[in-house]
Motif scaffolding. Sequence first.
Motif, PDB file in Angstrom:
ATOM      1  N   GLY A 187       7.401   3.972  -0.917  1.00  0.00           N
ATOM      2  CA  GLY A 187       8.191   3.160   0.020  1.00  0.00           C
ATOM      3  C   GLY A 187       7.382   2.666   1.213  1.00  0.00           C
ATOM      4  N   LYS A 188       6.197   3.278   1.403  1.00  0.00           N
ATOM      5  CA  LYS A 188       5.351   2.829   2.531  1.00  0.00           C
ATOM      6  C   LYS A 188       4.328   1.824   2.024  1.00  0.00           C
ATOM      7  CE  LYS A 188       5.903   7.088   5.116  1.00  0.00           C
ATOM      8  NZ  LYS A 188       5.486   8.412   4.636  1.00  0.00           N
ATOM      9  N   ILE A 189       3.652   2.209   0.929  1.00  0.00           N
ATOM     10  CA  ILE A 189       2.808   1.208   0.275  1.00  0.00           C
ATOM     11  C   ILE A 189       3.699   0.578  -0.797  1.00  0.00           C
ATOM     12  CG2 ILE A 189       0.729   0.783  -1.087  1.00  0.00           C
ATOM     13  CD1 ILE A 189      -0.526   3.269   0.202  1.00  0.00           C
ATOM     14  N   ARG A 190       3.985  -0.702  -0.638  1.00  0.00           N
ATOM     15  CA  ARG A 190       4.941  -1.365  -1.521  1.00  0.00           C
ATOM     16  C   ARG A 190       4.255  -1.818  -2.806  1.00  0.00           C
ATOM     17  NH1 ARG A 190       9.205  -2.110   2.264  1.00  0.00           N
ATOM     18  NH2 ARG A 190      10.496  -2.496   0.425  1.00  0.00           N
ATOM     19  N   VAL A 191       4.994  -1.748  -3.921  1.00  0.00           N
ATOM     20  CA  VAL A 191       4.407  -2.062  -5.228  1.00  0.00           C
ATOM     21  C   VAL A 191       5.203  -3.163  -5.923  1.00  0.00           C
ATOM     22  CG1 VAL A 191       3.755  -1.131  -7.492  1.00  0.00           C
ATOM     23  CG2 VAL A 191       3.672   0.360  -5.475  1.00  0.00           C
ATOM     24  N   VAL A 192       4.517  -4.210  -6.326  1.00  0.00           N
ATOM     25  CA  VAL A 192       5.112  -5.229  -7.197  1.00  0.00           C
ATOM     26  C   VAL A 192       4.399  -5.125  -8.539  1.00  0.00           C
ATOM     27  CG1 VAL A 192       5.284  -7.715  -7.618  1.00  0.00           C
ATOM     28  CG2 VAL A 192       5.952  -6.776  -5.403  1.00  0.00           C
ATOM     29  N   ALA A 193       5.203  -4.989  -9.592  1.00  0.00           N
ATOM     30  CA  ALA A 193       4.653  -4.712 -10.925  1.00  0.00           C
ATOM     31  C   ALA A 193       4.826  -5.885 -11.869  1.00  0.00           C
ATOM     32  CB  ALA A 193       5.370  -3.493 -11.522  1.00  0.00           C
ATOM     33  N   PHE A 194       3.799  -6.179 -12.630  1.00  0.00           N
ATOM     34  CA  PHE A 194       3.953  -7.083 -13.763  1.00  0.00           C
ATOM     35  C   PHE A 194       4.298  -6.186 -14.940  1.00  0.00           C
ATOM     36  CE2 PHE A 194       3.324 -11.011 -16.006  1.00  0.00           C
ATOM     37  CZ  PHE A 194       3.418 -11.952 -15.004  1.00  0.00           C
ATOM     38  N   ASP A 195       5.182  -6.665 -15.819  1.00  0.00           N
ATOM     39  CA  ASP A 195       5.627  -5.957 -17.029  1.00  0.00           C
ATOM     40  C   ASP A 195       6.711  -4.927 -16.726  1.00  0.00           C
ATOM     41  OD1 ASP A 195       4.019  -7.272 -19.055  1.00  0.00           O
ATOM     42  OD2 ASP A 195       2.305  -6.290 -18.114  1.00  0.00           O
ATOM     43  N   ALA A 196       7.451  -4.583 -17.788  1.00  0.00           N
ATOM     44  CA  ALA A 196       8.640  -3.741 -17.600  1.00  0.00           C
ATOM     45  C   ALA A 196       8.801  -2.693 -18.700  1.00  0.00           C
ATOM     46  CB  ALA A 196       9.876  -4.643 -17.551  1.00  0.00           C
ATOM     47  N   PRO A 197       7.932  -1.646 -18.677  1.00  0.00           N
ATOM     48  CA  PRO A 197       8.127  -0.533 -19.617  1.00  0.00           C
ATOM     49  C   PRO A 197       9.355   0.275 -19.183  1.00  0.00           C
ATOM     50  CG  PRO A 197       6.400   0.004 -18.043  1.00  0.00           C
ATOM     51  CD  PRO A 197       6.825  -1.409 -17.741  1.00  0.00           C
ATOM     52  N   THR A 198       9.857   1.155 -20.031  1.00  0.00           N
ATOM     53  CA  THR A 198      11.090   1.893 -19.707  1.00  0.00           C
ATOM     54  C   THR A 198      10.972   2.672 -18.390  1.00  0.00           C
ATOM     55  OG1 THR A 198      10.313   3.609 -21.186  1.00  0.00           O
ATOM     56  CG2 THR A 198      11.982   2.140 -22.063  1.00  0.00           C
ATOM     57  N   SER A 199       9.764   3.177 -18.090  1.00  0.00           N
ATOM     58  CA  SER A 199       9.575   3.978 -16.875  1.00  0.00           C
ATOM     59  C   SER A 199       9.820   3.162 -15.600  1.00  0.00           C
ATOM     60  CB  SER A 199       8.167   4.572 -16.849  1.00  0.00           C
ATOM     61  OG  SER A 199       7.222   3.528 -16.882  1.00  0.00           O
ATOM     62  N   ILE A 200       9.837   1.843 -15.721  1.00  0.00           N
ATOM     63  CA  ILE A 200      10.004   1.009 -14.521  1.00  0.00           C
ATOM     64  C   ILE A 200      11.390   1.211 -13.903  1.00  0.00           C
ATOM     65  CG2 ILE A 200      10.960  -1.225 -15.344  1.00  0.00           C
ATOM     66  CD1 ILE A 200       7.764  -0.924 -13.313  1.00  0.00           C
ATOM     67  N   VAL A 201      12.378   1.543 -14.747  1.00  0.00           N
ATOM     68  CA  VAL A 201      13.749   1.698 -14.235  1.00  0.00           C
ATOM     69  C   VAL A 201      13.795   2.806 -13.182  1.00  0.00           C
ATOM     70  CG1 VAL A 201      16.136   2.239 -14.871  1.00  0.00           C
ATOM     71  CG2 VAL A 201      14.717   0.857 -16.416  1.00  0.00           C
ATOM     72  N   ASP A 202      13.226   3.968 -13.535  1.00  0.00           N
ATOM     73  CA  ASP A 202      13.198   5.092 -12.583  1.00  0.00           C
ATOM     74  C   ASP A 202      12.388   4.714 -11.343  1.00  0.00           C
ATOM     75  OD1 ASP A 202      14.682   6.655 -14.173  1.00  0.00           O
ATOM     76  OD2 ASP A 202      13.015   7.853 -14.985  1.00  0.00           O
ATOM     77  N   ASN A 203      11.277   4.044 -11.579  1.00  0.00           N
ATOM     78  CA  ASN A 203      10.410   3.683 -10.455  1.00  0.00           C
ATOM     79  C   ASN A 203      11.083   2.711  -9.487  1.00  0.00           C
ATOM     80  OD1 ASN A 203       8.434   5.354 -11.371  1.00  0.00           O
ATOM     81  ND2 ASN A 203       7.176   3.755 -12.295  1.00  0.00           N
ATOM     82  N   ILE A 204      11.922   1.835 -10.034  1.00  0.00           N
ATOM     83  CA  ILE A 204      12.668   0.905  -9.167  1.00  0.00           C
ATOM     84  C   ILE A 204      13.774   1.671  -8.452  1.00  0.00           C
ATOM     85  CG2 ILE A 204      14.315  -1.034  -9.221  1.00  0.00           C
ATOM     86  CD1 ILE A 204      12.452  -2.367 -11.288  1.00  0.00           C
ATOM     87  N   ASN A 205      14.478   2.513  -9.202  1.00  0.00           N
ATOM     88  CA  ASN A 205      15.580   3.275  -8.592  1.00  0.00           C
ATOM     89  C   ASN A 205      15.099   4.209  -7.488  1.00  0.00           C
ATOM     90  OD1 ASN A 205      17.781   2.175  -9.931  1.00  0.00           O
ATOM     91  ND2 ASN A 205      17.467   3.462 -11.729  1.00  0.00           N
ATOM     92  N   SER A 206      13.899   4.779  -7.672  1.00  0.00           N
ATOM     93  CA  SER A 206      13.404   5.723  -6.662  1.00  0.00           C
ATOM     94  C   SER A 206      12.767   5.004  -5.475  1.00  0.00           C
ATOM     95  CB  SER A 206      12.373   6.660  -7.294  1.00  0.00           C
ATOM     96  OG  SER A 206      11.182   5.927  -7.551  1.00  0.00           O
ATOM     97  N   GLY A 207      12.590   3.683  -5.591  1.00  0.00           N
ATOM     98  CA  GLY A 207      12.000   2.934  -4.481  1.00  0.00           C
ATOM     99  C   GLY A 207      10.473   2.920  -4.531  1.00  0.00           C
ATOM    100  N   LEU A 208       9.897   3.509  -5.593  1.00  0.00           N
ATOM    101  CA  LEU A 208       8.433   3.494  -5.717  1.00  0.00           C
ATOM    102  C   LEU A 208       7.932   2.073  -5.992  1.00  0.00           C
ATOM    103  CD1 LEU A 208       5.736   5.028  -5.927  1.00  0.00           C
ATOM    104  CD2 LEU A 208       6.274   5.547  -8.311  1.00  0.00           C
TER     105      LEU A 208
END
Length: 324
Positions: A246-267
């Motif tokens: 949440g401090k270092i912000r991340v924008v990701a290309f591609d959407a593997p299943t793990s991205i859902v948790d990572n978006i929900n957790s704010g990572l």
Amino acid sequence: FLKASAVASLATGVAAIAGTTQAADKKFTIALIPGLTTDAFYITMRKGAEAAAKAIGATLVFQGGPDFNPVTQVPVLDAVIAKKPDAILIAPTDKDQLVQPLKKANDAGIPVITVDTFIGTGVYQTGKGDADFPLAYIASDNLLGGAIAARALAKAVGEKGKVYVSNVKPGISTTDQREQGFKEEMKKYPNITVLETQYNDDDANKAASQLQAVFARNSDLDGVFGANLFSALGAANGVQQAGQTGKIRVVAFDAPTSIVDNINSGLVDLAIAQHPAEIGYFGVMAAYAHLTGNSIPTAIGTGFTVIDKSNVTDKNVAKFIYSD
Ligand code: T6T
């Protein structure tokens, strides 16, 4: 009575019709060579290609290397050429290094279509240069994808501060264009400094260590753009390991299943999902159109779905999460 010449032309016409029917009835074998086999992006592309192959009664052969590297991809390509498929769909792992190996397929009379990545300039059938022979390029608009990433990251960091691109390696058309599109767009944000790109060789662990090393040198690091699945996954893991969620912000290309948790957790703030199934589907259909005597467009662009906290549970968005 018909004149002999008329009979002859009638016969030719009948034969042509019979020929067409035969071509349409033929069971084609279409090969799909991904960038690497164990990547959710290409696994999803394969699904789309299988769906199209089923629809037209073709056999799809999916064969690729264990990593994103011409050294492992070229022998696979050679083996596929030796089997003489009716067409080859391939995601070339290098813009230049795959030109000569693919020319062998073209010289053997096997039509080549590139999916996801391109060779040369990616502009085909121009009659110019040595890499224009593929019939079509079917892919995301990666320059646009990079620009979308830049705008999203700029917003996330409040339009100021330090960011960098976590990328695979130079020479790959897709990730080169994403970085180019990202940097062009970032010029519109004078208060954002884009640090030197970190190349991870498609290794998420390396991307994670690089994040921590960049952070160690720049304690005021604000954000990172992960330019493909493993770059993004690794960079996000690095942020988490550094305790900077949440401090270092991340924008990701591609959407593997793990991205859902990572978006929900704010990572991860946002993921740009490509539509790999669409790429595979239209790749097979383009090959089929060509093999049955129809002309095809030299470029087919597929879309993106931008996923963030606000829409990640929406069914019409979640369907673009990649298959494992
Ligand atoms: O981002 C995709 C693909 O578009 C790129 O060419 C290589 O990396 C991926 O396969 C994701 O790992």
